[in-house]
Design a protein around this motif. Structure first.
Motif, mmCIF file in Angstrom:
data_model
loop_
_atom_site.group_PDB
_atom_site.id
_atom_site.type_symbol
_atom_site.label_atom_id
_atom_site.label_comp_id
_atom_site.label_asym_id
_atom_site.label_seq_id
_atom_site.Cartn_x
_atom_site.Cartn_y
_atom_site.Cartn_z
ATOM 1 N N ARG A 234 0.835 -1.203 0.000
ATOM 2 C CA ARG A 234 0.000 0.000 0.000
ATOM 3 C C ARG A 234 0.871 1.254 0.000
ATOM 4 N N GLU A 235 0.608 2.144 -0.961
ATOM 5 C CA GLU A 235 1.400 3.367 -1.044
ATOM 6 C C GLU A 235 1.114 4.286 0.146
ATOM 7 N N LEU A 236 2.179 4.789 0.733
ATOM 8 C CA LEU A 236 2.089 5.666 1.892
ATOM 9 C C LEU A 236 2.485 7.094 1.556
ATOM 10 N N TYR A 237 3.525 7.236 0.739
ATOM 11 C CA TYR A 237 4.013 8.577 0.409
ATOM 12 C C TYR A 237 4.731 8.521 -0.927
ATOM 13 N N ARG A 238 4.629 9.626 -1.678
ATOM 14 C CA ARG A 238 5.268 9.715 -2.990
ATOM 15 C C ARG A 238 5.973 11.059 -3.103
ATOM 16 N N GLY A 239 7.258 11.018 -3.408
ATOM 17 C CA GLY A 239 8.002 12.231 -3.715
ATOM 18 C C GLY A 239 7.861 12.529 -5.192
ATOM 19 N N THR A 240 8.944 13.049 -5.785
ATOM 20 C CA THR A 240 8.911 13.346 -7.215
ATOM 21 C C THR A 240 10.143 12.774 -7.886
ATOM 22 N N LYS A 241 10.066 12.660 -9.200
ATOM 23 C CA LYS A 241 11.181 12.122 -9.982
ATOM 24 C C LYS A 241 12.405 13.031 -9.921
ATOM 25 N N ASP A 242 12.191 14.313 -9.597
ATOM 26 C CA ASP A 242 13.300 15.260 -9.522
ATOM 27 C C ASP A 242 13.993 15.254 -8.173
ATOM 28 N N ASP A 243 13.442 14.538 -7.183
ATOM 29 C CA ASP A 243 14.116 14.408 -5.890
ATOM 30 C C ASP A 243 15.369 13.542 -6.041
ATOM 31 N N LEU A 244 16.225 13.595 -5.043
ATOM 32 C CA LEU A 244 17.315 12.623 -4.997
ATOM 33 C C LEU A 244 16.736 11.244 -4.689
ATOM 34 N N GLY A 245 15.842 11.194 -3.690
ATOM 35 C CA GLY A 245 15.203 9.945 -3.316
ATOM 36 C C GLY A 245 14.393 10.146 -2.053
ATOM 37 N N VAL A 246 13.582 9.152 -1.711
ATOM 38 C CA VAL A 246 12.797 9.185 -0.485
ATOM 39 C C VAL A 246 13.132 7.937 0.319
ATOM 40 N N PHE A 247 13.460 8.134 1.613
ATOM 41 C CA PHE A 247 14.016 7.044 2.407
ATOM 42 C C PHE A 247 13.314 6.953 3.767
ATOM 43 N N PRO A 248 12.721 5.812 4.076
ATOM 44 C CA PRO A 248 12.050 5.643 5.368
ATOM 45 C C PRO A 248 12.979 5.052 6.420
ATOM 46 N N SER A 249 12.691 5.334 7.679
ATOM 47 C CA SER A 249 13.395 4.715 8.795
ATOM 48 C C SER A 249 12.486 4.731 10.006
ATOM 49 N N VAL A 250 12.781 3.891 10.966
ATOM 50 C CA VAL A 250 12.012 3.828 12.205
ATOM 51 C C VAL A 250 12.971 4.029 13.369
ATOM 52 N N MET A 251 12.686 5.021 14.200
ATOM 53 C CA MET A 251 13.505 5.311 15.369
ATOM 54 C C MET A 251 12.748 4.906 16.628
ATOM 55 N N VAL A 252 13.397 4.172 17.499
ATOM 56 C CA VAL A 252 12.792 3.682 18.730
ATOM 57 C C VAL A 252 13.689 4.056 19.891
ATOM 58 N N ASP A 253 13.110 4.446 21.029
ATOM 59 C CA ASP A 253 13.952 4.701 22.193
ATOM 60 C C ASP A 253 13.711 3.640 23.256
ATOM 61 N N GLY A 254 14.458 3.719 24.335
ATOM 62 C CA GLY A 254 14.393 2.710 25.385
ATOM 63 C C GLY A 254 13.105 2.710 26.177
#
Length: 704
Positions: A234-254
């Motif tokens: 399922r698509e969540l987010y779309r940038g554009t072809k002119d971007d460098l790129g779109v990169f997801p990450s998940v940050m968790v704390d203690g």
């Protein structure tokens, strides 16, 4: 962040550096590029050309009587059983990726924390990359692992065929010790993936036609559920072809706080940061040169490359996650560097209760711990040996235990453990043995004035009794770009193969890097880049003035952006160098945007689509600066076929142009290894030995 069509070159214009006007024939020759065919990376004609060039170069270098000794020494150091097995902290275990002569591609293994502290830990192998490659008929190269936090039972193993940036991802169970049957498996692509939960990934990758940017990176982020084919994500987010790129990450704390972060990289240095609340991805109100790098006690941690409210550039700052989600709140300064200080990019880690960062004062390292205190932060410095580089090796969000390493040009690496919540000094856990005899060597830091008067620091490693008459064979290197810092480091191979044989070594901290924060980088970006090249050349002149070496005894080397630096220095100042090694380089700066991932670096170099920037790129482009009859040092140019970042095309075309002009050169292209030349330890040793043989022939002919 866890962490084309061929175009003809136009007629050269406004080349202020030319000594004389170009003839009609010369101008005509520059309207076409006769070596476009070498840009066909895997084409039969291009690979046949590579094979012929390799045979010529290897016949010269491998038949030199010094080559075998250099290779054996480099391989012995790279595969030594007594080197430090650097830790990776996952759950309550210590993991390590290890290569040696029995496992040249490597094994991923684990031991207990208690066992790791012993002199000879007992390891349990989880993945044997050599065996996996043999079973599957592919040359797999280990690229890392991303595990679900907390718990770290389910992981995504990242593998590359031959060392390319494009990778495949497979799910692995740390408890069962095997790949998960019918688990997550993402086929080869330039991609990023992280865990939302045990059954859900957030992924950006090549989803099919029209989902990659001009730079070749993904710009569509989707949610992938366990058991789903990629086509049903399922698509969540779309940038554009002119971007460098779109990169997801998940940050968790203690404490269990979780931030699902989407970074829309508009350029290499500017981005929009979004947080996903489970329904929508919302952009947070931060400057485009501020990036989220971690989460501690419900506070997002940021690094700034431009001012953000009261937070200056080059600083660390925090903002409560709940405020960031709500679009409210103001940032709090964690650390603001003083003049000649910098936070080392990529060397900031979080523990359960703290942020730990490597801070450099005039290119000399220390480590600081920052702890939340009320609405602000308290700080302290760790007690470490002076004047060494600091690398933060591993940390754990479930505790405050962490590891760091310190080293210097003549100081072998010390691995130290510390607790970020304790005032106790770090304790040495392991010490790497010396790989070369450093007796009589001294390390000095000097400064050289550049073309605009700025003092540029550099380090020299040499024998104390070396006569200052310009006779010392010397190797000099730098990078000079992308805010990457060059700090003192221990290199057993350089020490054994070069310093032990009477040579000297120079590390130049030229602009374009991050040694003194964002302004040091910004000073040499785009059309200001000539300052970077002036910095390097003026350090060479300073070396001559001090009597440390002379042009006929000075060899230089650098890779990637540093390879561009070498190409510029060779063509702009051929009289300063006795030898030049150009590694995995950019060299055709009029077509770099059309080759491999080149379009992603426009924010660093500029674009041919902007007239002012094109004119500058044309002026400094090494491929176009070569001249018939030029008196250049014979360079050694090497690259790899599997490099899908810069690409081997630049090196090939530069060598072909030198051959056309009747200029001497050596060219070698390894068929594996990617941009880093890291397919296995034998490849690394071979590349080191070939390069050192070249330098010895040029700078130490009397020792042949």
């Amino acid at each position: 962040m866890k962490t084309g069509p061929a175009l003809q070159h136009l007629v050269a214009i406004a080349l202020g550096a030319l000594a004389a006007p170009q003839s009609a024939a010369q101008i005509a020759s520059m309207t076409e590029d006769p070596y476009i065919w070498l840009e066909d990376k895997d084409g039969k004609r291009a690979l046949a050309w590579v094979e012929a060039e390799n045979a010529r170069t290897l016949a010269r270098l491998e038949n030199d009587p010094r080559y075998r000794t250099f290779y054996d020494e480099a391989l012995a150091i790279a595969s030594a059983e007594d080197r430090i097995a650097m830790p990776q902290m996952l759950g309550d275990r210590i993991f390590n990726f290890w290569r040696d002569q029995k496992h040249p591609q490597g094994i991923w293994r684990w031991t207990s924390a208690k066992e790791y502290a012993t002199a000879t830990p007992r390891w349990q192998t989880l993945i044997d990359v050599d065996a996996l490659s043999q079973a599957e008929g592919k040359k797999w190269v280990w690229k890392g692992v991303v595990c679900l936090e907390p718990g770290e039972r389910r992981c995504l193993i990242t593998l590359s065929e031959g060392g390319e940036d494009a990778t495949s991802l497979r799910e692995f169970d740390l408890v069962d010790g095997r790949f998960v049957k019918d688990g997550f498996a993402l086929p080869t692509s330039k991609q990023n993936a992280d865990w939302i939960d045990e059954n859900t990934l957030i992924v950006s990758r090549d989803w099919g036609t029209g989902s990659l940017t001009k730079s070749g990176y993904p710009f569509v982020v989707k949610i992938l559920k366990r058991g789903q084919p990629l086509s049903e994500a399922r698509e969540l987010y779309r940038g554009t072809k002119d971007d460098l790129g779109v990169f997801p990450s998940v940050m968790v704390d203690g404490d269990g706080n979780r931030a699902v972060v989407i970074t829309r990289a508009k350029t290499f240095f500017t981005s929009e940061t979004l947080l996903w609340d489970g329904k929508t991805a919302k952009k947070i109100a931060i400057p485009e040169k501020v990036e989220a790098i971690g989460l501690v006690k419900g506070r997002l941690i940021f690094r700034t490359s431009e001012p953000w409210g009261a937070v200056p550039e080059g600083a660390l700052a925090s903002l409560p996650l709940k405020d960031a989600m709500a679009g409210t709140g103001t940032p709090t300064v964690i650390f603001a560097p003083a003049e000649r200080q910098a936070v080392d990019r990529g060397n900031v880690r979080v523990t359960r209760n703290a942020v730990v960062a490597a801070i450099y004062d005039n290119v000399r390292g220390r480590a600081m711990v920052f702890t939340p205190s009320g609405d602000g932060w308290s700080s302290r410095s760790l007690k470490l040996p002076d004047n060494l580089s600091v690398d933060l090796v591993a940390s754990d969000i479930a505790s405050d235990e962490a590891y760091l390493a310190v080293s210097g040009f003549t100081t072998p690496t010390l691995l130290m453990s510390f607790n970020a919540a304790s005032d106790a000094a770090p304790a040495t856990v392991k010490s790497a043995p010396a790989r070369f005899d450093a007796t009589g060597l001294v390390v000095k830091q000097h400064e050289a004035p550049s073309s605009d008067g700025t003092k540029i620091p550099y380090f020299v490693v040499r024998r104390a009794d070396t006569p200052l008459n310009g006779s010392t064979p010397t190797l000099m290197t730098a990078y000079g770009g992308f805010a990457v810092s060059n700090t003192p480091y221990y290199s057993g191979i350089t020490g054994k193969l070069w310093l032990e044989r009477g040579g000297a070594f120079v590390l130049a901290n030229i602009r374009g890097g991050g040694e003194f924060g964002p302004s040091w980088h910004e000073a040499g970006r785009k059309t200001r880049r000539q300052l970077i090249y002036d910095d390097f050349a003026n350090i060479a002149r300073d070396l001559f003035a001090r009597g440390i070496t002379s042009a006929s005894r000075l060899g230089i080397y650098g890779g990637s952006n540093g390879g561009l630096l070498m190409g510029v220095e060779m063509t702009q100042h051929p009289e300063l160098w006795g030898a030049v090694t150009i590694q995995v380089p950019l060299l055709d700066m009029l077509r770099y945007e059309e080759i491999a991932a080149g379009a992603s670096w426009v924010d660093e170099y500029g674009s041919v689509s902007v007239p002012e920037e094109r004119a500058f790129l044309e002026r400094i482009s090494p491929y176009h600066a070569l001249r018939r009859g030029g008196r250049y040092p014979e360079p050694y140019i090497w690259t790899t076929t599997k490099d899908d970042r810069v690409g081997p095309q630049h090196a090939r075309k530069f060598a072909a142009r030198m051959r056309e002009y009747g200029l001497p050169y050596l060219f070698y292209e390894d068929t594996a290894g990617g941009h880093s030349g890291d397919a296995d330890i034998a490849q690394g040793a071979r590349l080191q030995a070939l390069q050192m043989t070249y330098f010895a022939r040029k700078l130490m002919p009397e020792q042949e």
